[in-house]
Design a protein around this motif. Sequence first.
Motif, PDB file in Angstrom:
ATOM      1  N   ASP A 129      42.492 -28.181 -16.492  1.00 12.81           N
ATOM      2  CA  ASP A 129      41.474 -28.248 -15.437  1.00 12.81           C
ATOM      3  C   ASP A 129      42.033 -27.818 -14.079  1.00 12.81           C
ATOM      4  OD1 ASP A 129      39.526 -28.997 -17.124  1.00 12.81           O
ATOM      5  OD2 ASP A 129      39.661 -31.143 -16.695  1.00 12.81           O
ATOM      6  N   THR A 130      43.360 -27.841 -13.942  1.00 11.70           N
ATOM      7  CA  THR A 130      43.943 -27.562 -12.631  1.00 11.70           C
ATOM      8  C   THR A 130      45.001 -26.472 -12.642  1.00 11.70           C
ATOM      9  OG1 THR A 130      45.520 -29.341 -13.037  1.00 11.70           O
ATOM     10  CG2 THR A 130      43.553 -29.899 -11.751  1.00 11.70           C
ATOM     11  N   ASN A 131      45.395 -25.962 -13.815  1.00 16.42           N
ATOM     12  CA  ASN A 131      46.447 -24.948 -13.887  1.00 16.42           C
ATOM     13  C   ASN A 131      46.092 -23.857 -14.897  1.00 16.42           C
ATOM     14  OD1 ASN A 131      48.884 -26.083 -12.310  1.00 16.42           O
ATOM     15  ND2 ASN A 131      48.224 -27.789 -13.578  1.00 16.42           N
ATOM     16  N   ALA A 132      46.608 -22.682 -14.653  1.00 15.87           N
ATOM     17  CA  ALA A 132      46.475 -21.605 -15.638  1.00 15.87           C
ATOM     18  C   ALA A 132      47.708 -20.706 -15.546  1.00 15.87           C
ATOM     19  CB  ALA A 132      45.214 -20.786 -15.380  1.00 15.87           C
ATOM     20  N   THR A 133      48.300 -20.402 -16.695  1.00 13.75           N
ATOM     21  CA  THR A 133      49.420 -19.469 -16.719  1.00 13.75           C
ATOM     22  C   THR A 133      49.205 -18.476 -17.864  1.00 13.75           C
ATOM     23  OG1 THR A 133      50.769 -20.774 -18.250  1.00 13.75           O
ATOM     24  CG2 THR A 133      51.057 -21.213 -15.924  1.00 13.75           C
ATOM     25  N   ALA A 134      49.712 -17.287 -17.694  1.00 15.84           N
ATOM     26  CA  ALA A 134      49.620 -16.291 -18.763  1.00 15.84           C
ATOM     27  C   ALA A 134      50.600 -15.161 -18.500  1.00 15.84           C
ATOM     28  CB  ALA A 134      48.201 -15.730 -18.854  1.00 15.84           C
ATOM     29  N   GLU A 135      50.998 -14.499 -19.578  1.00 21.04           N
ATOM     30  CA  GLU A 135      51.782 -13.276 -19.454  1.00 21.04           C
ATOM     31  C   GLU A 135      50.832 -12.084 -19.503  1.00 21.04           C
ATOM     32  OE1 GLU A 135      56.066 -14.655 -21.333  1.00 21.04           O
ATOM     33  OE2 GLU A 135      54.901 -13.118 -22.373  1.00 21.04           O
ATOM     34  N   ILE A 136      51.204 -11.019 -18.806  1.00 18.80           N
ATOM     35  CA  ILE A 136      50.393  -9.792 -18.771  1.00 18.80           C
ATOM     36  C   ILE A 136      51.122  -8.717 -19.573  1.00 18.80           C
ATOM     37  CG2 ILE A 136      49.408  -8.025 -17.249  1.00 18.80           C
ATOM     38  CD1 ILE A 136      49.581 -10.215 -14.982  1.00 18.80           C
ATOM     39  N   ARG A 137      50.415  -8.140 -20.547  1.00 22.36           N
ATOM     40  CA  ARG A 137      51.047  -7.115 -21.391  1.00 22.36           C
ATOM     41  C   ARG A 137      50.156  -5.883 -21.505  1.00 22.36           C
ATOM     42  NH1 ARG A 137      55.438  -8.910 -24.230  1.00 22.36           N
ATOM     43  NH2 ARG A 137      55.796 -11.158 -24.069  1.00 22.36           N
ATOM     44  N   GLU A 138      50.792  -4.761 -21.802  1.00 21.03           N
ATOM     45  CA  GLU A 138      50.035  -3.533 -22.071  1.00 21.03           C
ATOM     46  C   GLU A 138      49.145  -3.758 -23.286  1.00 21.03           C
ATOM     47  OE1 GLU A 138      50.171  -0.620 -20.424  1.00 21.03           O
ATOM     48  OE2 GLU A 138      51.820  -1.066 -19.053  1.00 21.03           O
ATOM     49  N   MET A 139      47.981  -3.098 -23.327  1.00 17.47           N
ATOM     50  CA  MET A 139      47.114  -3.209 -24.496  1.00 17.47           C
ATOM     51  C   MET A 139      47.820  -2.578 -25.700  1.00 17.47           C
ATOM     52  SD  MET A 139      44.369  -4.790 -23.589  1.00 17.47           S
ATOM     53  CE  MET A 139      43.159  -4.401 -24.818  1.00 17.47           C
ATOM     54  N   PRO A 140      47.919  -3.300 -26.790  1.00 17.22           N
ATOM     55  CA  PRO A 140      48.618  -2.733 -27.954  1.00 17.22           C
ATOM     56  C   PRO A 140      47.751  -1.731 -28.717  1.00 17.22           C
ATOM     57  CG  PRO A 140      47.950  -4.997 -28.385  1.00 17.22           C
ATOM     58  CD  PRO A 140      47.482  -4.670 -27.006  1.00 17.22           C
ATOM     59  N   ASP A 141      48.393  -0.965 -29.575  1.00 17.78           N
ATOM     60  CA  ASP A 141      47.669  -0.042 -30.465  1.00 17.78           C
ATOM     61  C   ASP A 141      47.335  -0.822 -31.739  1.00 17.78           C
ATOM     62  OD1 ASP A 141      46.784   1.865 -32.209  1.00 17.78           O
ATOM     63  OD2 ASP A 141      48.298   3.365 -31.642  1.00 17.78           O
ATOM     64  N   SER A 159      53.844  -5.914 -27.642  1.00 18.87           N
ATOM     65  CA  SER A 159      53.492  -4.929 -26.615  1.00 18.87           C
ATOM     66  C   SER A 159      54.298  -5.185 -25.335  1.00 18.87           C
ATOM     67  CB  SER A 159      51.987  -4.975 -26.325  1.00 18.87           C
ATOM     68  OG  SER A 159      51.626  -6.243 -25.844  1.00 18.87           O
ATOM     69  N   THR A 160      54.414  -4.168 -24.512  1.00 22.02           N
ATOM     70  CA  THR A 160      55.286  -4.226 -23.332  1.00 22.02           C
ATOM     71  C   THR A 160      54.760  -5.207 -22.284  1.00 22.02           C
ATOM     72  OG1 THR A 160      55.774  -1.904 -23.689  1.00 22.02           O
ATOM     73  CG2 THR A 160      56.376  -2.807 -21.540  1.00 22.02           C
ATOM     74  N   LYS A 161      55.656  -6.072 -21.783  1.00 24.30           N
ATOM     75  CA  LYS A 161      55.256  -7.040 -20.754  1.00 24.30           C
ATOM     76  C   LYS A 161      55.191  -6.347 -19.392  1.00 24.30           C
ATOM     77  CE  LYS A 161      56.376 -11.485 -18.685  1.00 24.30           C
ATOM     78  NZ  LYS A 161      57.338 -12.593 -18.543  1.00 24.30           N
ATOM     79  N   ALA A 162      54.075  -6.572 -18.680  1.00 17.38           N
ATOM     80  CA  ALA A 162      53.902  -5.957 -17.359  1.00 17.38           C
ATOM     81  C   ALA A 162      53.981  -6.980 -16.236  1.00 17.38           C
ATOM     82  CB  ALA A 162      52.562  -5.239 -17.292  1.00 17.38           C
ATOM     83  N   GLY A 163      53.922  -8.282 -16.585  1.00 17.57           N
ATOM     84  CA  GLY A 163      53.989  -9.310 -15.548  1.00 17.57           C
ATOM     85  C   GLY A 163      53.509 -10.651 -16.042  1.00 17.57           C
ATOM     86  N   ASP A 164      53.156 -11.513 -15.108  1.00 19.70           N
ATOM     87  CA  ASP A 164      52.615 -12.827 -15.459  1.00 19.70           C
ATOM     88  C   ASP A 164      51.937 -13.432 -14.233  1.00 19.70           C
ATOM     89  OD1 ASP A 164      54.701 -13.925 -13.828  1.00 19.70           O
ATOM     90  OD2 ASP A 164      56.047 -13.909 -15.551  1.00 19.70           O
ATOM     91  N   PHE A 165      51.201 -14.521 -14.433  1.00 23.41           N
ATOM     92  CA  PHE A 165      50.669 -15.235 -13.269  1.00 23.41           C
ATOM     93  C   PHE A 165      50.692 -16.738 -13.503  1.00 23.41           C
ATOM     94  CE2 PHE A 165      46.449 -14.282 -15.359  1.00 23.41           C
ATOM     95  CZ  PHE A 165      46.007 -15.584 -15.535  1.00 23.41           C
ATOM     96  N   TYR A 166      50.718 -17.452 -12.380  1.00 25.29           N
ATOM     97  CA  TYR A 166      50.684 -18.915 -12.404  1.00 25.29           C
ATOM     98  C   TYR A 166      49.722 -19.353 -11.305  1.00 25.29           C
ATOM     99  CZ  TYR A 166      51.954 -23.780 -11.814  1.00 25.29           C
ATOM    100  OH  TYR A 166      51.894 -25.146 -11.707  1.00 25.29           O
ATOM    101  N   LEU A 167      48.710 -20.139 -11.685  1.00 23.56           N
ATOM    102  CA  LEU A 167      47.682 -20.563 -10.725  1.00 23.56           C
ATOM    103  C   LEU A 167      47.480 -22.072 -10.765  1.00 23.56           C
ATOM    104  CD1 LEU A 167      44.960 -17.886 -11.576  1.00 23.56           C
ATOM    105  CD2 LEU A 167      46.154 -18.067  -9.388  1.00 23.56           C
ATOM    106  N   THR A 168      47.197 -22.653  -9.595  1.00 27.26           N
ATOM    107  CA  THR A 168      46.756 -24.053  -9.549  1.00 27.26           C
ATOM    108  C   THR A 168      45.474 -24.133  -8.722  1.00 27.26           C
ATOM    109  OG1 THR A 168      48.112 -24.482  -7.601  1.00 27.26           O
ATOM    110  CG2 THR A 168      49.079 -25.039  -9.707  1.00 27.26           C
ATOM    111  N   LYS A 169      44.665 -25.087  -9.074  1.00 25.64           N
ATOM    112  CA  LYS A 169      43.394 -25.240  -8.345  1.00 25.64           C
ATOM    113  C   LYS A 169      43.670 -25.742  -6.933  1.00 25.64           C
ATOM    114  CE  LYS A 169      40.109 -28.325  -9.548  1.00 25.64           C
ATOM    115  NZ  LYS A 169      38.937 -28.807 -10.322  1.00 25.64           N
ATOM    116  N   ARG A 170      43.061 -25.092  -5.938  1.00 26.00           N
ATOM    117  CA  ARG A 170      43.251 -25.494  -4.551  1.00 26.00           C
ATOM    118  C   ARG A 170      42.022 -26.176  -3.963  1.00 26.00           C
ATOM    119  NH1 ARG A 170      47.976 -26.395  -3.847  1.00 26.00           N
ATOM    120  NH2 ARG A 170      47.444 -26.582  -1.646  1.00 26.00           N
TER     121      ARG A 170
END
Lengths: 204, 86
Positions: A129-141, A159-170
Amino acid sequence: MKKIVVIALVAMVLTATIAFALPKPLQNNKDAFKTMLKDYLSPVLHGYGIGFNQDNYITAKWYITNIKILNRTEIKNVIQKAKSENVADWNTMLVRIKSDLDTNGMIAKKGRIRMEGKDYLLTKIQVSDTNATAEIREMPDWDACKQRNVSAEDCEIGSTKAGDFYLTKRTKPNQEISGEPRVWAGTLNFNNTAYTFVTLVYPR
Amino acid sequence: MNSKLIIVTVVIAIAVAFMAFISSQKVSSGTSTSETAVTSEESSIVDDQVNSISEEQLKAVSAEDPTFLSDMQSSIAADASIFYYE
């Protein structure tokens, strides 16, 4: 006489084989599968945000959903069983798979993020309810993975990793308005660049 | 005589324990204040970052791509469906 009987038998077997063989799926069969699977989506969160640092900014739209799916072994089992029962059309096959999805389907979390007009995969998604995390990857074939007999999950992880994000509810609980999006913030790492990430989040 | 000595010893022990307890409370309280200060500072920095982007700017991002949600739903269903035909 014997030759005629043999030829007749061979002809009967061939006719039966052709009649009961499952043809290659046509585009309308594939479209029917896509439509069917959309019924098994349960959206979790989505948002529209801006990542920025001292030098640059980037817009990002993201979407996380649950989807009920079958693993490849289960799909193969259903198809083999249907073939053994002489199911020879994809409409019946779709009904069989839908039935199996209802009883044996498992929930998987899937996600996408669109940045600079390009779609990327979200993997290793964790949402509360207060956090979200995920890795960002290229779309696979996906087709290539299927041909190599690689599962969808392994295809994603490979698939190749392009990044990630970490969010909290403000947005503070006393500031929340029913039906209005919340503000979440955190960090976005994309293509080796770190951004402060602020995003509107629906529905939580 | 022995009983008086025992009583005095017990009273001293209780007094020492009490002083130690009071002392630990002061340290604990100090740490708590310090942590609160750091958290507030961090929170303030994040709030500043959040406030540097307006809600209008964020809503503009959502408005620029009205088919985004349906695109993503179709994409996820389509990708998963590939594994259903053999």
